[in-house]
Write a protein that holds these residues in place. Sequence first.
Motif, mmCIF file in Angstrom:
data_model
loop_
_atom_site.group_PDB
_atom_site.id
_atom_site.type_symbol
_atom_site.label_atom_id
_atom_site.label_comp_id
_atom_site.label_asym_id
_atom_site.label_seq_id
_atom_site.Cartn_x
_atom_site.Cartn_y
_atom_site.Cartn_z
ATOM 1 N N TYR A 168 16.946 -40.987 -11.343
ATOM 2 C CA TYR A 168 16.035 -42.108 -11.081
ATOM 3 C C TYR A 168 16.699 -43.469 -11.316
ATOM 4 O O TYR A 168 16.021 -44.453 -11.610
ATOM 5 C CB TYR A 168 14.802 -41.983 -11.979
ATOM 6 N N THR A 174 17.864 -45.812 -9.481
ATOM 7 C CA THR A 174 17.339 -46.969 -8.748
ATOM 8 C C THR A 174 15.827 -46.905 -8.604
ATOM 9 O O THR A 174 15.186 -47.928 -8.344
ATOM 10 C CB THR A 174 17.953 -47.061 -7.333
ATOM 11 N N THR A 175 15.263 -45.717 -8.791
ATOM 12 C CA THR A 175 13.830 -45.510 -8.574
ATOM 13 C C THR A 175 12.989 -46.324 -9.565
ATOM 14 O O THR A 175 11.826 -46.630 -9.289
ATOM 15 C CB THR A 175 13.502 -44.008 -8.700
ATOM 16 N N VAL A 176 13.560 -46.640 -10.722
ATOM 17 C CA VAL A 176 12.827 -47.396 -11.741
ATOM 18 C C VAL A 176 12.749 -48.884 -11.426
ATOM 19 O O VAL A 176 12.033 -49.620 -12.124
ATOM 20 C CB VAL A 176 13.467 -47.217 -13.139
ATOM 21 N N GLY A 177 13.471 -49.340 -10.394
ATOM 22 C CA GLY A 177 13.406 -50.753 -10.009
ATOM 23 C C GLY A 177 13.863 -51.669 -11.140
ATOM 24 O O GLY A 177 14.849 -51.368 -11.831
ATOM 25 N N PRO A 178 13.138 -52.791 -11.357
ATOM 26 C CA PRO A 178 13.577 -53.792 -12.352
ATOM 27 C C PRO A 178 13.670 -53.240 -13.771
ATOM 28 O O PRO A 178 14.374 -53.805 -14.608
ATOM 29 C CB PRO A 178 12.475 -54.864 -12.288
ATOM 30 N N TRP A 179 12.952 -52.122 -14.074
ATOM 31 C CA TRP A 179 12.996 -51.571 -15.430
ATOM 32 C C TRP A 179 14.392 -51.077 -15.808
ATOM 33 O O TRP A 179 14.660 -50.845 -16.978
ATOM 34 C CB TRP A 179 11.997 -50.426 -15.585
ATOM 35 N N ALA A 209 16.859 -52.608 -16.296
ATOM 36 C CA ALA A 209 17.416 -53.525 -17.303
ATOM 37 C C ALA A 209 17.141 -53.053 -18.726
ATOM 38 O O ALA A 209 17.900 -53.362 -19.645
ATOM 39 C CB ALA A 209 16.837 -54.933 -17.100
ATOM 40 N N TYR A 210 16.053 -52.336 -18.922
ATOM 41 C CA TYR A 210 15.668 -51.895 -20.275
ATOM 42 C C TYR A 210 16.139 -50.480 -20.598
ATOM 43 O O TYR A 210 15.972 -50.033 -21.735
ATOM 44 C CB TYR A 210 14.144 -51.890 -20.420
ATOM 45 N N LEU A 211 16.652 -49.753 -19.612
ATOM 46 C CA LEU A 211 16.927 -48.330 -19.794
ATOM 47 C C LEU A 211 18.437 -48.112 -19.887
ATOM 48 O O LEU A 211 19.103 -47.782 -18.906
ATOM 49 C CB LEU A 211 16.297 -47.535 -18.641
ATOM 50 N N LEU A 260 20.826 -45.386 -18.268
ATOM 51 C CA LEU A 260 21.268 -45.428 -16.870
ATOM 52 C C LEU A 260 22.678 -45.996 -16.739
ATOM 53 O O LEU A 260 23.324 -45.817 -15.711
ATOM 54 C CB LEU A 260 20.283 -46.252 -16.029
#
Lengths: 177, 177
Positions: free
Chosen positions: A158, A160-165, A167-169, A172
């Motif tokens: 996932y 790219t699937t999380v989009g803007p999130w 940044a917090y994960l 990845l």
Amino acid sequence: MTVFDLDDAVAVLGRTPAMLSAFLGGLPDRWTAATEGEGTWSPLDVVGHLVHGERTDWIPRARHILAGDPRPFEKFDREARLTESRGRRLGELLDTFARLRRESLATLAGFALTGADLERRGVHPELGEVTLGQLLATWVVHDLDHIGQVARTMAKVYGTTVGPWSAYLSILRDRRQ
Amino acid sequence: MTVFDLDDAVAVLGRTPAMLSAFLGGLPDRWTAATEGEGTWSPLDVVGHLVHGERTDWIPRARHILAGDPRPFEKFDREARLTESRGRRLGELLDTFARLRRESLATLAGFALTGADLERRGVHPELGEVTLGQLLATWVVHDLDHIGQVARTMAKVYGTTVGPWSAYLSILRDRRQ
């Protein structure tokens, strides 16, 4: 240096098979066949690698040390997971791993190791002199390293699937393999 | 971009509680209370944080998006794990997490989301515009990130105990927190 306690180590080692079965058993291939890219392992490959370790690494090396064999250990073939996992289904590998781990821990209990035994030494083909306690601690950390790898590999499905999130994960962006 | 499939996401989300219970349930405090050092979380803290997320983050934000609420989401208090985990036993937290996750997934199923719903948008207080599909994918990766954190934190308990094998165990040098 942290004191090595055999019961603490066995508590983790004994939980790994049920944990991996709860984590991965029955999951879609999208997760279990995913890798972090060329040359990296899928969760299925990791379970194959753990099966191979039960057969050829941990208990055989412990026996080697306890026998007082002065020769270096046999090298551990990290790529043998391919032989273990190729064409086999994940559920079957998880069951095999659970059975072999139970057998390994029964063998370990049968050694009735003393504190002095944990200080006994063997020779690693690359690392040189190591103790039995270090070998058993490594078995634990090796499980945990591969659990972390499975989580990281699945997370990246996932990426790219999380989009803007993203940044917090941090997972990845963690290391590959 | 990877296509988001709700069933694939739920397959992972639904397994996390049993996995964490198999991993951590009944383990000695040496493992479950360990941290990576000052300001970092123990496995117990992580479970407290996951409990808090079920209560305040994932489903509340999904409802917020589905209600078409144009205001930003409430901020998620990452430190609230302390309130959740302080003075509570791990077994109790794991049971609470399992119950709340079951309820969350029942609520999610009740939404009967369509592909169009997954494209609906909300406003994150810091990240700006996000979709419901991105929120749900983030929920999955967030679980996996914390599973990796638990494995890493436990591995570091044996950071020096493994002796020379440290050279092969990358997890011992992975990021903190």
